[in-house]
Design a protein around this motif. Structure first.
Motif, PDB file in Angstrom:
ATOM      1  N   ASN A 171     -15.426  11.195  -3.054  1.00  0.00           N
ATOM      2  CA  ASN A 171     -14.477  12.312  -2.891  1.00  0.00           C
ATOM      3  C   ASN A 171     -14.549  12.985  -1.521  1.00  0.00           C
ATOM      4  N   ILE A 172     -14.978  12.240  -0.515  1.00  0.00           N
ATOM      5  CA  ILE A 172     -14.979  12.769   0.855  1.00  0.00           C
ATOM      6  C   ILE A 172     -14.118  11.846   1.706  1.00  0.00           C
ATOM      7  N   ARG A 173     -13.168  12.430   2.426  1.00  0.00           N
ATOM      8  CA  ARG A 173     -12.274  11.616   3.249  1.00  0.00           C
ATOM      9  C   ARG A 173     -12.840  11.489   4.662  1.00  0.00           C
ATOM     10  N   VAL A 174     -12.991  10.249   5.117  1.00  0.00           N
ATOM     11  CA  VAL A 174     -13.409  10.035   6.506  1.00  0.00           C
ATOM     12  C   VAL A 174     -12.169  10.229   7.373  1.00  0.00           C
ATOM     13  N   GLU A 175     -12.265  11.131   8.359  1.00  0.00           N
ATOM     14  CA  GLU A 175     -11.064  11.467   9.134  1.00  0.00           C
ATOM     15  C   GLU A 175     -11.016  10.819  10.504  1.00  0.00           C
ATOM     16  N   LEU A 183     -11.234  -4.889 -15.477  1.00  0.00           N
ATOM     17  CA  LEU A 183     -10.719  -3.529 -15.347  1.00  0.00           C
ATOM     18  C   LEU A 183     -11.444  -2.835 -14.203  1.00  0.00           C
ATOM     19  N   ARG A 184     -10.693  -2.481 -13.142  1.00  0.00           N
ATOM     20  CA  ARG A 184     -11.314  -1.950 -11.929  1.00  0.00           C
ATOM     21  C   ARG A 184     -12.022  -0.614 -12.163  1.00  0.00           C
ATOM     22  N   SER A 185     -11.454   0.222 -13.040  1.00  0.00           N
ATOM     23  CA  SER A 185     -12.077   1.538 -13.224  1.00  0.00           C
ATOM     24  C   SER A 185     -13.507   1.369 -13.755  1.00  0.00           C
ATOM     25  N   VAL A 217     -14.198  -4.866   6.720  1.00  0.00           N
ATOM     26  CA  VAL A 217     -14.325  -5.766   5.559  1.00  0.00           C
ATOM     27  C   VAL A 217     -13.150  -5.584   4.584  1.00  0.00           C
ATOM     28  N   GLY A 218     -12.974  -6.579   3.718  1.00  0.00           N
ATOM     29  CA  GLY A 218     -12.004  -6.476   2.620  1.00  0.00           C
ATOM     30  C   GLY A 218     -10.573  -6.284   3.085  1.00  0.00           C
ATOM     31  N   ASP A 219      -9.806  -5.521   2.300  1.00  0.00           N
ATOM     32  CA  ASP A 219      -8.389  -5.291   2.610  1.00  0.00           C
ATOM     33  C   ASP A 219      -8.206  -4.673   3.995  1.00  0.00           C
ATOM     34  N   ALA A 220      -9.169  -3.878   4.426  1.00  0.00           N
ATOM     35  CA  ALA A 220      -9.059  -3.230   5.742  1.00  0.00           C
ATOM     36  C   ALA A 220      -8.883  -4.278   6.840  1.00  0.00           C
ATOM     37  N   ALA A 256     -16.000  -0.492   8.168  1.00  0.00           N
ATOM     38  CA  ALA A 256     -14.747   0.064   7.627  1.00  0.00           C
ATOM     39  C   ALA A 256     -14.355  -0.734   6.391  1.00  0.00           C
ATOM     40  N   ALA A 257     -14.351  -0.043   5.240  1.00  0.00           N
ATOM     41  CA  ALA A 257     -13.972  -0.692   3.970  1.00  0.00           C
ATOM     42  C   ALA A 257     -12.917   0.189   3.315  1.00  0.00           C
ATOM     43  N   ASP A 258     -12.000   0.723   4.162  1.00  0.00           N
ATOM     44  CA  ASP A 258     -11.080   1.755   3.678  1.00  0.00           C
ATOM     45  C   ASP A 258      -9.729   1.206   3.236  1.00  0.00           C
ATOM     46  N   GLY A 259      -9.710  -0.054   2.802  1.00  0.00           N
ATOM     47  CA  GLY A 259      -8.517  -0.587   2.149  1.00  0.00           C
ATOM     48  C   GLY A 259      -7.403  -0.981   3.112  1.00  0.00           C
ATOM     49  N   ALA A 260      -6.268  -1.396   2.502  1.00  0.00           N
ATOM     50  CA  ALA A 260      -5.179  -2.032   3.254  1.00  0.00           C
ATOM     51  C   ALA A 260      -4.674  -1.197   4.426  1.00  0.00           C
ATOM     52  N   THR A 272      -1.894 -16.873  -7.573  1.00  0.00           N
ATOM     53  CA  THR A 272      -2.992 -15.907  -7.658  1.00  0.00           C
ATOM     54  C   THR A 272      -3.000 -15.030  -6.409  1.00  0.00           C
ATOM     55  N   LEU A 273      -3.400 -13.774  -6.620  1.00  0.00           N
ATOM     56  CA  LEU A 273      -3.598 -12.853  -5.500  1.00  0.00           C
ATOM     57  C   LEU A 273      -5.094 -12.572  -5.461  1.00  0.00           C
ATOM     58  N   ARG A 274      -5.751 -13.002  -4.376  1.00  0.00           N
ATOM     59  CA  ARG A 274      -7.208 -12.834  -4.292  1.00  0.00           C
ATOM     60  C   ARG A 274      -7.558 -11.848  -3.197  1.00  0.00           C
ATOM     61  N   GLY A 275      -8.284 -10.808  -3.553  1.00  0.00           N
ATOM     62  CA  GLY A 275      -8.731  -9.841  -2.562  1.00  0.00           C
ATOM     63  C   GLY A 275     -10.110  -9.320  -2.919  1.00  0.00           C
ATOM     64  N   MET A 276     -10.392  -9.293  -4.227  1.00  0.00           N
ATOM     65  CA  MET A 276     -11.683  -8.733  -4.652  1.00  0.00           C
ATOM     66  C   MET A 276     -12.842  -9.632  -4.247  1.00  0.00           C
ATOM     67  N   ASP A 277     -12.689 -10.946  -4.467  1.00  0.00           N
ATOM     68  CA  ASP A 277     -13.773 -11.860  -4.066  1.00  0.00           C
ATOM     69  C   ASP A 277     -13.957 -11.826  -2.545  1.00  0.00           C
ATOM     70  N   MET A 278     -12.832 -11.678  -1.822  1.00  0.00           N
ATOM     71  CA  MET A 278     -12.890 -11.623  -0.357  1.00  0.00           C
ATOM     72  C   MET A 278     -13.601 -10.334   0.092  1.00  0.00           C
ATOM     73  N   ALA A 279     -13.286  -9.231  -0.609  1.00  0.00           N
ATOM     74  CA  ALA A 279     -13.891  -7.938  -0.242  1.00  0.00           C
ATOM     75  C   ALA A 279     -15.405  -7.986  -0.482  1.00  0.00           C
ATOM     76  N   ILE A 280     -15.803  -8.555  -1.617  1.00  0.00           N
ATOM     77  CA  ILE A 280     -17.237  -8.606  -1.945  1.00  0.00           C
ATOM     78  C   ILE A 280     -17.969  -9.542  -0.972  1.00  0.00           C
ATOM     79  N   ALA A 327      -0.623   2.379  -7.985  1.00  0.00           N
ATOM     80  CA  ALA A 327       0.197   1.680  -6.992  1.00  0.00           C
ATOM     81  C   ALA A 327      -0.695   1.490  -5.775  1.00  0.00           C
ATOM     82  N   HIS A 328      -0.643   0.314  -5.187  1.00  0.00           N
ATOM     83  CA  HIS A 328      -1.617  -0.051  -4.161  1.00  0.00           C
ATOM     84  C   HIS A 328      -0.919  -0.954  -3.149  1.00  0.00           C
ATOM     85  N   VAL A 329      -1.202  -0.722  -1.878  1.00  0.00           N
ATOM     86  CA  VAL A 329      -0.597  -1.564  -0.846  1.00  0.00           C
ATOM     87  C   VAL A 329      -1.429  -2.840  -0.681  1.00  0.00           C
TER      88      VAL A 329
HETATM   89  C1  LIG Z   1      -1.227  -4.989  -8.330  1.00  0.00           C
HETATM   90  C2  LIG Z   1      -2.427  -5.643  -7.713  1.00  0.00           C
HETATM   91  C3  LIG Z   1      -3.058  -6.688  -8.371  1.00  0.00           C
HETATM   92  C4  LIG Z   1      -4.166  -7.303  -7.797  1.00  0.00           C
HETATM   93  N1  LIG Z   1      -4.759  -8.325  -8.480  1.00  0.00           N
HETATM   94  C5  LIG Z   1      -5.842  -8.908  -7.963  1.00  0.00           C
HETATM   95  C6  LIG Z   1      -6.509  -9.940  -8.683  1.00  0.00           C
HETATM   96  O1  LIG Z   1      -6.104 -10.316  -9.782  1.00  0.00           O
HETATM   97  N2  LIG Z   1      -7.604 -10.504  -8.123  1.00  0.00           N
HETATM   98  C7  LIG Z   1      -8.089 -10.099  -6.902  1.00  0.00           C
HETATM   99  O2  LIG Z   1      -9.094 -10.639  -6.427  1.00  0.00           O
HETATM  100  N3  LIG Z   1      -7.472  -9.127  -6.197  1.00  0.00           N
HETATM  101  C8  LIG Z   1      -6.373  -8.525  -6.691  1.00  0.00           C
HETATM  102  N4  LIG Z   1      -5.753  -7.527  -5.990  1.00  0.00           N
HETATM  103  C9  LIG Z   1      -6.261  -7.177  -4.637  1.00  0.00           C
HETATM  104  C10 LIG Z   1      -7.504  -6.291  -4.729  1.00  0.00           C
HETATM  105  O3  LIG Z   1      -7.220  -5.146  -5.508  1.00  0.00           O
HETATM  106  C11 LIG Z   1      -7.931  -5.852  -3.321  1.00  0.00           C
HETATM  107  O4  LIG Z   1      -7.953  -6.960  -2.455  1.00  0.00           O
HETATM  108  C12 LIG Z   1      -9.322  -5.218  -3.355  1.00  0.00           C
HETATM  109  O5  LIG Z   1      -9.296  -4.052  -4.132  1.00  0.00           O
HETATM  110  C13 LIG Z   1      -9.798  -4.891  -1.932  1.00  0.00           C
HETATM  111  O6  LIG Z   1     -10.984  -4.142  -1.995  1.00  0.00           O
HETATM  112  P1  LIG Z   1     -11.370  -3.157  -0.815  1.00  0.00           P
HETATM  113  O7  LIG Z   1     -12.667  -2.538  -1.226  1.00  0.00           O
HETATM  114  O8  LIG Z   1     -11.297  -3.849   0.492  1.00  0.00           O
HETATM  115  O9  LIG Z   1     -10.221  -2.049  -0.776  1.00  0.00           O
HETATM  116  P2  LIG Z   1      -9.831  -0.981  -1.877  1.00  0.00           P
HETATM  117  O10 LIG Z   1     -10.107  -1.491  -3.238  1.00  0.00           O
HETATM  118  O11 LIG Z   1      -8.442  -0.551  -1.540  1.00  0.00           O
HETATM  119  O12 LIG Z   1     -10.837   0.224  -1.612  1.00  0.00           O
HETATM  120  C14 LIG Z   1     -10.729   1.038  -0.460  1.00  0.00           C
HETATM  121  C15 LIG Z   1     -11.319   2.386  -0.795  1.00  0.00           C
HETATM  122  O13 LIG Z   1     -11.417   3.151   0.396  1.00  0.00           O
HETATM  123  C16 LIG Z   1     -10.999   4.480   0.114  1.00  0.00           C
HETATM  124  N5  LIG Z   1     -10.532   5.083   1.376  1.00  0.00           N
HETATM  125  C17 LIG Z   1      -9.436   4.768   2.112  1.00  0.00           C
HETATM  126  N6  LIG Z   1      -9.363   5.525   3.211  1.00  0.00           N
HETATM  127  C18 LIG Z   1     -10.455   6.346   3.177  1.00  0.00           C
HETATM  128  C19 LIG Z   1     -10.935   7.371   4.043  1.00  0.00           C
HETATM  129  N7  LIG Z   1     -10.303   7.698   5.173  1.00  0.00           N
HETATM  130  N8  LIG Z   1     -12.080   8.022   3.696  1.00  0.00           N
HETATM  131  C20 LIG Z   1     -12.757   7.687   2.548  1.00  0.00           C
HETATM  132  N9  LIG Z   1     -12.353   6.719   1.693  1.00  0.00           N
HETATM  133  C21 LIG Z   1     -11.208   6.067   2.012  1.00  0.00           C
HETATM  134  C22 LIG Z   1      -9.868   4.300  -0.906  1.00  0.00           C
HETATM  135  O14 LIG Z   1      -9.666   5.493  -1.618  1.00  0.00           O
HETATM  136  C23 LIG Z   1     -10.441   3.189  -1.770  1.00  0.00           C
HETATM  137  O15 LIG Z   1     -11.264   3.708  -2.779  1.00  0.00           O
HETATM  138  C24 LIG Z   1      -4.657  -6.877  -6.539  1.00  0.00           C
HETATM  139  C25 LIG Z   1      -4.033  -5.811  -5.874  1.00  0.00           C
HETATM  140  C26 LIG Z   1      -2.931  -5.209  -6.456  1.00  0.00           C
HETATM  141  C27 LIG Z   1      -2.278  -4.063  -5.728  1.00  0.00           C
END
Ligand SMILES: Cc1cc2nc3c(=O)[nH]c(=O)nc-3n(C[C@H](O)[C@H](O)[C@H](O)COP(=O)(O)OP(=O)(O)OC[C@H]3O[C@@H](n4cnc5c(N)ncnc54)[C@H](O)[C@@H]3O)c2cc1C
Length: 319
Positions: free
Chosen positions: A24-28, A2-4, A192-195, A54-58, A205-213, A173-175
């Motif tokens: 809770n601070i947005r990097v602009e 559970l991610r939360s 790093v990670g999704d970025a 940069a670890a700001d996700g997809a 399998t969808l792998r992203g968490m192990d890759m991000a870490i 919902a997540h890209v």
């Molecule tokens: C439905 C679903 C199921 C998945 N299942 C799996 C699974 O089973 N196993 C697995 O390994 N992976 C899974 N994944 C993929 C996994 O969730 C991601 O690969 C992982 O969360 C990537 O981590 P990250 O830290 O790179 O990015 P994220 O988890 O997206 O974190 C990025 C963070 O950056 C913050 N952010 C973005 N822009 C800014 C900004 N400008 N300023 C400040 N903060 C910002 C965002 O709010 C977020 O908190 C799944 C994804 C989805 C959508």
């Protein structure tokens, strides 16, 4: 997982190790010094740094601003997930589980209205993770509302029976950057990670968490080396990519590099599930006709065999 809960636990580990957590601070924007990334801008604050990671996700606007990435909607999938709470005993009974075992069920075909993607249900101890992943460009092309897809999935008789009586704890919902790769380093910056598009989807399998870490850990190693040399140039930070190549991250991405293209083949989500259903229907229908498995296979695959053979070869090479 559970991610939360996990994310909070993991962030606390970083704080215990000496990191300062600012949430809770947005990097602009990025700060620049002589064409090198030199920090970040967040609201009124300008924070200078030798290296920005940069670890700001997809949808990483920071890597785009740094000129490391360009966005095309075709490269992204949309994942929608609900966490549905149910008593542990109910989950064990419905999924036939004993001794703390878990289960994962994957769905393909009608659940995404036959567009590329799929559905999933994973068991947690006292909840289910239920969701759908679909390619965004196909949703737009077919004018399908994403919320409609997940609602219909939950109403499917097979799924409805498994989640019956459950309470939705979370909806997200997540890209997913299926093919959105970025260059991973430049002067003063690492991605790093999704970025960086560091995900592997092999259809099962969808792998992203192990890759991000793992990429986060490699980035820390590279920055440590850069600090020892007091050199934060493109050349010195390229050590980060070398580490990812030695580790599983870029090796696994390379192994499955053909998978995203293969998984966009619409026949996997429409024609082939239909053929499989027709075959099992024909074989199990007791209507007096003599049925041999081989004859039924020939009947249901008529007109599609060449495509099936070619797709099988592509699948074996990609997955
Ligand atoms: C439905 C679903 C199921 C998945 N299942 C799996 C699974 O089973 N196993 C697995 O390994 N992976 C899974 N994944 C993929 C996994 O969730 C991601 O690969 C992982 O969360 C990537 O981590 P990250 O830290 O790179 O990015 P994220 O988890 O997206 O974190 C990025 C963070 O950056 C913050 N952010 C973005 N822009 C800014 C900004 N400008 N300023 C400040 N903060 C910002 C965002 O709010 C977020 O908190 C799944 C994804 C989805 C959508």
């Amino acid at each position: 997982m559970l991610r939360s809960e996990f994310d909070q636990w993991f962030a606390n580990k970083a704080v215990e190790a000496g990191a300062t957590l600012v949430s809770n601070i947005r990097v602009e924007d990025l700060l620049w010094k002589e064409k090198k990334v030199a920090g970040i801008v967040a609201g009124e604050d300008k924070i200078e740094a030798n290296v920005v990671i940069a670890a700001d996700g997809a949808v990483s606007f920071m890597s785009e601003k740094a000129g490391l990435k360009r966005f095309y909607v075709k490269q992204f999938a949309l994942g929608m997930k609900e966490i549905i709470e149910l008593p542990e005993k109910t989950i064990e009974d419905r999924f036939n589980l004993t001794n703390g075992a878990g289960a994962a069920q994957l769905f393909v075909g009608q659940c995404t209205k036959k567009i590329p993607g799929g559905g999933f249900i994973y068991t947690n101890r006292t909840s289910l993770s239920v969701g759908i992943v679909v390619y965004i460009d196909r949703l737009i092309e077919k004018k399908i509302d994403s919320h409609e897809i997940i609602s219909e999935f939950n109403e499917n008789p097979v799924v409805a029976e498994l989640i019956k009586g459950g309470k939705i704890l979370e909806y997200s919902a997540h890209v997913i950057p299926e093919t959105s790769r970025s260059k991973l380093f430049r002067d003063g910056m690492l991605v790093v990670g999704d970025a960086g598009g560091l995900v592997v989807n092999n259809g099962i399998t969808l792998r992203g968490m192990d890759m991000a870490i793992a990429s986060g850990a490699a980035a820390a190693e590279a920055v440590k080396k850069a600090m020892e040399k007091n050199d934060f140039s493109n050349e010195c930070l390229s050590h980060y990519e070398d580490l990812l190549k030695k580790d599983f991250v870029l090796k696994d991405i390379d192994t499955f590099s053909r998978a995203p293209e293969f998984l966009q083949n619409h026949r996997l989500y429409a024609l082939y599930p239909e053929i499989a259903c027709r075959l099992f229907h024909n074989l199990t229908a007791v209507d007096g006709a003599k049925k041999r498995v081989f004859d039924e296979i020939l009947k249901v695959t008529k007109g599609n065999r060449t495509k099936m053979i070619l797709d099988s070869i592509r699948g074996l090479r990609a997955l």
